[in-house]
Design an enzyme around this catalytic site. Structure first.
Site, PDB file in Angstrom:
ATOM      1  N   GLU A   1      53.593   2.965  59.143  1.00 49.98           N
ATOM      2  CA  GLU A   1      53.375   3.980  60.193  1.00 49.98           C
ATOM      3  C   GLU A   1      51.940   3.966  60.715  1.00 49.98           C
ATOM      4  O   GLU A   1      51.668   4.457  61.807  1.00 49.98           O
ATOM      5  CB  GLU A   1      53.736   5.383  59.690  1.00 49.98           C
ATOM      6  CG  GLU A   1      52.966   5.893  58.484  1.00 49.98           C
ATOM      7  CD  GLU A   1      53.584   5.447  57.162  1.00 49.98           C
ATOM      8  OE1 GLU A   1      54.423   4.532  57.194  1.00 49.98           O
ATOM      9  OE2 GLU A   1      53.203   6.009  56.110  1.00 49.98           O
ATOM     10  N   CYS A  33      55.704   3.591  50.364  1.00 50.91           N
ATOM     11  CA  CYS A  33      54.717   3.717  49.294  1.00 50.91           C
ATOM     12  C   CYS A  33      55.311   4.426  48.068  1.00 50.91           C
ATOM     13  O   CYS A  33      56.050   3.821  47.312  1.00 50.91           O
ATOM     14  CB  CYS A  33      53.474   4.415  49.829  1.00 50.91           C
ATOM     15  SG  CYS A  33      52.040   4.076  48.807  1.00 50.91           S
ATOM     16  N   GLY A  84      53.328   9.919  48.853  1.00 50.09           N
ATOM     17  CA  GLY A  84      52.988  11.180  48.214  1.00 50.09           C
ATOM     18  C   GLY A  84      52.271  10.951  46.898  1.00 50.09           C
ATOM     19  O   GLY A  84      52.109   9.817  46.448  1.00 50.09           O
ATOM     20  N   GLY A  92      40.939  15.525  70.105  1.00 52.15           N
ATOM     21  CA  GLY A  92      41.264  14.126  69.819  1.00 52.15           C
ATOM     22  C   GLY A  92      42.258  13.595  70.840  1.00 52.15           C
ATOM     23  O   GLY A  92      42.150  12.461  71.300  1.00 52.15           O
ATOM     24  N   GLU A 120      33.703  11.893  70.278  1.00 51.25           N
ATOM     25  CA  GLU A 120      34.266  13.223  70.089  1.00 51.25           C
ATOM     26  C   GLU A 120      33.483  13.936  68.999  1.00 51.25           C
ATOM     27  O   GLU A 120      33.382  13.435  67.874  1.00 51.25           O
ATOM     28  CB  GLU A 120      35.740  13.084  69.679  1.00 51.25           C
ATOM     29  CG  GLU A 120      36.412  14.415  69.448  1.00 51.25           C
ATOM     30  CD  GLU A 120      37.749  14.272  68.707  1.00 51.25           C
ATOM     31  OE1 GLU A 120      38.321  13.161  68.651  1.00 51.25           O
ATOM     32  OE2 GLU A 120      38.197  15.286  68.151  1.00 51.25           O
ATOM     33  N   HIS A 159      52.134   1.374  54.261  1.00 52.08           N
ATOM     34  CA  HIS A 159      52.382   2.468  55.206  1.00 52.08           C
ATOM     35  C   HIS A 159      52.458   1.871  56.611  1.00 52.08           C
ATOM     36  O   HIS A 159      51.480   1.934  57.369  1.00 52.08           O
ATOM     37  CB  HIS A 159      51.237   3.486  55.164  1.00 52.08           C
ATOM     38  CG  HIS A 159      51.191   4.275  53.907  1.00 52.08           C
ATOM     39  ND1 HIS A 159      51.985   5.372  53.689  1.00 52.08           N
ATOM     40  CD2 HIS A 159      50.447   4.125  52.787  1.00 52.08           C
ATOM     41  CE1 HIS A 159      51.731   5.872  52.498  1.00 52.08           C
ATOM     42  NE2 HIS A 159      50.806   5.136  51.923  1.00 52.08           N
ATOM     43  N   THR A 214      35.909  30.795  77.728  1.00 52.04           N
ATOM     44  CA  THR A 214      35.366  29.541  78.261  1.00 52.04           C
ATOM     45  C   THR A 214      33.916  29.743  78.707  1.00 52.04           C
ATOM     46  O   THR A 214      33.033  28.943  78.387  1.00 52.04           O
ATOM     47  CB  THR A 214      36.216  29.061  79.462  1.00 52.04           C
ATOM     48  OG1 THR A 214      37.550  28.868  78.997  1.00 52.04           O
ATOM     49  CG2 THR A 214      35.686  27.766  80.038  1.00 52.04           C
ATOM     50  N   ASP A 263      42.542  12.041  63.705  1.00 55.27           N
ATOM     51  CA  ASP A 263      42.377  11.754  65.134  1.00 55.27           C
ATOM     52  C   ASP A 263      42.428  10.258  65.425  1.00 55.27           C
ATOM     53  O   ASP A 263      42.808   9.845  66.517  1.00 55.27           O
ATOM     54  CB  ASP A 263      41.048  12.316  65.645  1.00 55.27           C
ATOM     55  CG  ASP A 263      41.193  13.780  66.033  1.00 55.27           C
ATOM     56  OD1 ASP A 263      42.312  14.174  66.380  1.00 55.27           O
ATOM     57  OD2 ASP A 263      40.193  14.501  65.978  1.00 55.27           O
TER      58      ASP A 263
END
Ligand code: GLN
Length: 524
Positions: free
Chosen positions: A504, A379, A352, A24, A147, A502, A195, A77
């Protein structure tokens, strides 16, 4: 199939070896650099799980649930994308197997495939490609970066990879494969075998990488790069180091220094770039300098993980704007001694659910209120600020319906629209709502309204609004003719503000959220 905007170019990002390599962040960083070429970059994330959205998963297992403006609960993400890029994500940009299958089965039941055997290929893969192309058209995207979650070889993401394979033949595409390059201490070597194996797995599903990004402890050394280039059929400049860094915001700069976007731009024939990364580089410089404040996030568990990712990032954005970094400490409220908070410059009570750790959070709030310690309640944080005030100032035996035993006064109660809802998926009050502001929050936002994202079932019980306000807790942000309390605050306090939202989820590295900024300023 929808009319496609043939000018859209496609970048696929896959992962190998193991999950959690930060695909991400790779996607967000590449997108950030491509944005400097004045291109509209739209990120899409494809998840293999059968949940329709991650809202019903445990955040301690899967990381934080990120909420978009439109109220969709998406993979965390998207937080990286929004914090890095100038975009506001949309729910459709997060595909899950749950969403895809739901759609295919709905079509089957409606008889849209009448007479056919409905199969993974072509029906599921067509559905995916249509979905991707619809987004490209709707957004008028120059670049779509897709992605694919999980690891190549997983059963869960096979059909996304098959859809990508088909797209490789139909569109102009570029494929970035992210893998792990471990360091073996005994021989002092970076090992490329994992890889090589993961690229082999990629080839088995018909895909070849154009670029290989190697997650490693340190930068890839020349020998390692040569080896990866040879085995994976890419040029050496298409092998990119992705080492551990002091801050994730340094990744775009580090990719820039390796010419990542130059390479992609050459392959996809993209326009020249301007240098918009100067401000970004300055902010990264701030973020690794002296802290402007020490802040505690008071949560439920001692082993705090990714569940508060956005809160942590929003604090960092604000700090970088103020010219420094922020020291963040996670404090578990189970068995907390509030005096522990004395050494903190500010306290955040995050969102929460449930009753665990609640009494400790209420004690922490009381301590901040009485000792003039800056407090930001988010919240659940706001709801508990109200419970604390009702108990200790109004003298009520108060609780929230979420954790009360039924005998207390329920100063926090279920939202009217939530009563009787049994289904748990996507049924909370979700997404962006605009509040009318007064008091300090009005100053903070520099506006009489603020739009922030929500994710909750409960609210301050309107029956108690008057009582709370009469006793000094001002309800300074409201909705629906003051029926819903969106912000509460105390006047005679350095900073004692709670929001039902929220904020944020609405903060990016280059434009921090005003409430977080004001909170951090108040801690100084
Ligand atoms: N549990 C509370 C509610 O549902 C708060 C939710 C939250 O903090 N996101 O209303």
């Amino acid at each position: 199939m929808p009319e496609r905007d043939s000018s859209t170019k496609w970048i696929f990002v896959t992962g190998g070896v193991l999950s959690g390599l930060g695909k991400g962040l790779v996607s967000a960083s590449v997108s950030k650099l491509l944005e400097q070429r004045d291109l509209k970059v739209v990120p899409i994330k494809c998840d293999g799980y059968l949940n329709v959205d991650p809202g019903t998963m445990n955040p301690h297992e899967h990381g934080e649930v990120f909420v978009l403006e439109d109220g969709t609960e998406v993979d965390m993400d998207f937080g990286h994308y929004e914090r890095f890029l100038d975009v506001k994500g949309k729910g459709d940009w997060n595909l899950t197997s749950g969403k895809i299958f739901q759609r295919v089965i709905d079509r089957e039941r409606k008889g849209e495939y009448l007479g056919q055997t409905v199969q993974m290929v072509p029906h599921v893969t067509d559905e995916i490609k249509d979905w991707w192309r619809n987004i490209a058209t709707e957004e008028d995207a120059d670049i779509v970066i897709v992605e694919v979650g999980g690891t190549v070889g997983d059963m869960e993401n096979q059909f996304y990879l098959e859809a990508a394979r088909q797209m490789r033949g139909e569109e102009e595409t570029y494929l970035i494969h992210t893998t792990l390059v471990p360091y073996l201490e005994t021989t002092g070597e970076q090992k490329t075998k994992p890889t090589q194996h993961s690229v082999k797995a990629l080839r088995e599903v018909g895909l070849e990488p154009d670029m290989v990004v190697g997650r490693s402890e340190k930068e890839l050394d020349e020998k390692t790069k040569e080896k990866i280039a040879l085995f994976c059929d890419v040029d050496e400049n298409e092998v990119v180091s992705d080492p551990n860094l002091d801050t994730v915001y340094r990744i775009p700069m580090m990719f820039d220094d390796q010419g990542v976007d130059e390479t992609i731009a050459r392959e996809l024939d993209l326009p020249e770039r301007d240098d918009g990364m100067k401000d970004w580089r300055e902010r990264v410089g701030n973020l690794v300098s002296e802290p402007v404040a020490k802040v505690a996030i008071c949560g439920k568990y001692t082993d705090m993980d990714d569940s508060y990712a956005s809160v942590e990032e929003a604090l960092k954005h604000a700090a970088a704007e103020l010219g420094g970094s922020v020291e963040i400490e996670y404090v578990s409220t189970e068995g907390i001694e509030p005096e522990e908070l004395d050494e903190m410059d500010g306290i955040v009570i995050p969102g929460g659910f449930g009753s665990r750790g609640v009494e400790g959070k209420i004690d922490a709030i009381e301590y901040c209120r009485e000792n003039d310690i800056p407090l930001l309640g988010l919240c659940y944080g706001l709801q508990l600020m109200v419970v604390e005030y009702a108990r200790n100032v109004l003298g009520l035996e108060a609780a929230s319906e979420e954790f009360g035993n039924g005998h207390e006064e329920m100063v926090v109660a279920e939202l009217p629209g939530q009563k009787g809802i049994e289904e748990k998926g996507g049924t909370m009050r979700l997404g962006a709502y605009t509040a009318e502001l007064e008091g300090r929050v009005k100053e903070v936002y520099g506006s009489s309204t603020a739009s922030e994202r929500h994710r909750h079932r409960y609210e301050v019980n309107p029956e108690y609004h008057e009582k709370l306000e009469e006793n000094g807790l001002s309800i300074s942000g409201t909705m629906q003719d003051r029926e819903l309390a969106e912000y509460v605050e105390l006047e005679d306090h350095r900073f004692f503000i709670g929001t039902q939202a929220h904020p944020e989820f609405n903060s990016s590295f280059q434009s921090p959220n005003p409430l977080y900024l004001a909170f951090l300023e108040a801690t100084k």
